[in-house]
Design a protein around this motif. Structure first.
Motif, PDB file in Angstrom:
ATOM      1  N   TYR A  63       0.836  -1.208   0.000  1.00 54.80           N
ATOM      2  CA  TYR A  63       0.000   0.000   0.000  1.00 54.80           C
ATOM      3  C   TYR A  63       0.870   1.258   0.000  1.00 54.80           C
ATOM      4  N   GLN A  67       0.896  -0.221  -4.771  1.00 57.13           N
ATOM      5  CA  GLN A  67      -0.478  -0.094  -5.235  1.00 57.13           C
ATOM      6  C   GLN A  67      -1.459  -0.105  -4.063  1.00 57.13           C
ATOM      7  N   SER A  69      -4.693  -1.391  -3.955  1.00 54.09           N
ATOM      8  CA  SER A  69      -5.726  -2.433  -3.878  1.00 54.09           C
ATOM      9  C   SER A  69      -5.409  -3.417  -2.752  1.00 54.09           C
ATOM     10  N   TYR A 152      -7.027 -11.394  -8.656  1.00 53.02           N
ATOM     11  CA  TYR A 152      -7.254  -9.967  -8.902  1.00 53.02           C
ATOM     12  C   TYR A 152      -8.473  -9.714  -9.779  1.00 53.02           C
ATOM     13  N   GLY A 195     -11.573  -2.536  -2.420  1.00 53.47           N
ATOM     14  CA  GLY A 195     -10.127  -2.641  -2.281  1.00 53.47           C
ATOM     15  C   GLY A 195      -9.498  -3.632  -3.229  1.00 53.47           C
ATOM     16  N   GLY A 196     -10.277  -4.094  -4.219  1.00 55.53           N
ATOM     17  CA  GLY A 196      -9.758  -5.048  -5.198  1.00 55.53           C
ATOM     18  C   GLY A 196      -9.284  -4.354  -6.458  1.00 55.53           C
ATOM     19  N   ASN A 197      -9.396  -5.031  -7.590  1.00 53.11           N
ATOM     20  CA  ASN A 197      -8.931  -4.417  -8.836  1.00 53.11           C
ATOM     21  C   ASN A 197      -9.795  -3.206  -9.191  1.00 53.11           C
ATOM     22  N   TYR A 198      -9.197  -2.249  -9.869  1.00 51.51           N
ATOM     23  CA  TYR A 198      -9.865  -0.965 -10.096  1.00 51.51           C
ATOM     24  C   TYR A 198     -11.010  -1.055 -11.097  1.00 51.51           C
ATOM     25  N   ALA A 201     -13.950  -2.520  -9.050  1.00 52.32           N
ATOM     26  CA  ALA A 201     -14.303  -1.549  -8.011  1.00 52.32           C
ATOM     27  C   ALA A 201     -15.047  -0.362  -8.609  1.00 52.32           C
ATOM     28  N   PHE A 237     -12.880   1.835  -1.766  1.00 53.92           N
ATOM     29  CA  PHE A 237     -12.330   2.342  -3.019  1.00 53.92           C
ATOM     30  C   PHE A 237     -11.539   3.630  -2.766  1.00 53.92           C
ATOM     31  N   SER A 240      -8.212   2.809  -1.291  1.00 52.36           N
ATOM     32  CA  SER A 240      -7.354   2.278  -2.351  1.00 52.36           C
ATOM     33  C   SER A 240      -6.791   3.387  -3.234  1.00 52.36           C
ATOM     34  N   ASN A 246       0.349   4.229  -5.190  1.00 55.25           N
ATOM     35  CA  ASN A 246      -0.140   4.484  -6.549  1.00 55.25           C
ATOM     36  C   ASN A 246       0.724   5.515  -7.256  1.00 55.25           C
TER      37      ASN A 246
END
Length: 258
Positions: A63, A67, A69, A152, A195-198, A201, A237, A240, A246
């Protein structure tokens, strides 16, 4: 019914080559990076609690450095190979099992309960959808045989189907305990999805916003549970998106669009 049985047999036969290949599956690429901490935690202590704690540490580190997620990274760190490479083929059965179960669950709520289709019609539609989803995936390796990639996308896509299935089913639960159990499940799934793949999400966030708006315009009581799901996805989200990692990752790809 004869056609129903026929396509079911055809569907199952199509899975046989995929299952046979699964036993040759081995960890690859990011499986090693995300599994380092949990592998050492498990081999040195044999404790499930220490392994989970190591997964949380990996989650926090990623984090900050790569990334946002975070719920996905937690699952990344628990890839089956950390318990022994011979366990890695479980990857295929976990991912495909989640996809099949989630698709059947969602389609049953939508087609059987909402659209009142017959059991046979529901099953035919579901099997056709599953056949197309499984056999025509652009990259089966990443979708079903690679823990990191499959978790993912395939896994979180499956969770989204379950979430929206629960939301569609919520109005059919007349008892208060049933509604409370579903509400708790919806909140948990929403937090995991955010909080998973964008891709999943963002899509879930947009659909939940539109669904909530539509329910309130119709003055439906169920609008509140749609809002409940929307808030949990939005919270997760947001966490994330705000990840310092990021920005670190974006700076590593300076020749691409932002």
């Amino acid at each position: 019914k004869v056609f129903c049985i026929g396509i079911t047999v055809f569907f199952l036969l199509g899975l046989i080559p995929l299952v046979l290949v699964a036993f040759y599956d081995r960890p690859q690429v990011d499986d090693f990076y995300y599994g380092v901490k949990t592998y050492h935690a498990f081999t040195q202590t044999g404790s499930w609690w220490e392994t989970i704690r190591a997964a949380a540490e990996q989650c926090l580190e990623t984090y900050q450095n790569w990334q946002g997620s975070f719920t996905a990274v937690f699952f990344f760190a628990l890839q089956p190979g950390i318990f022994g490479e011979q366990w890695y083929p479980i990857t295929f059965f976990v991912l495909l099992g989640c996809l099949i179960a989630a698709t059947l669950f969602f389609s049953r709520i939508l087609l059987r309960k909402r659209l009142q289709l017959s059991r046979t019609a529901w099953w035919i539609a579901s099997i056709i959808l599953l056949f197309l989803s499984i056999q025509f995936l652009p990259s089966p390796v990443q979708g079903y045989y690679w823990w990191n990639g499959g978790i993912y996308y395939t896994f979180f896509y499956s969770l989204s189907l379950i979430l929206f299935g629960l939301l569609l089913n919520f109005e059919d639960r007349s008892t208060l305990p049933g509604k409370l159990v579903q509400a708790v499940g919806i909140g948990m799934l929403g937090f995991l999805l955010g909080g998973g793949n964008y891709v999943t999400a963002l899509l879930s966030f947009v659909l939940l916003f539109l669904g909530t708006l539509w329910k309130f315009l119709q003055k439906k009581v169920s609008g509140w549970v749609w809002l409940w799901a929307f808030l949990w996805v939005g919270l997760s989200f947001g966490i994330s998106i705000l990840s310092p990692g990021n920005e670190v990752r974006a700076l590593s790809y300076s020749d691409t669009p932002g």
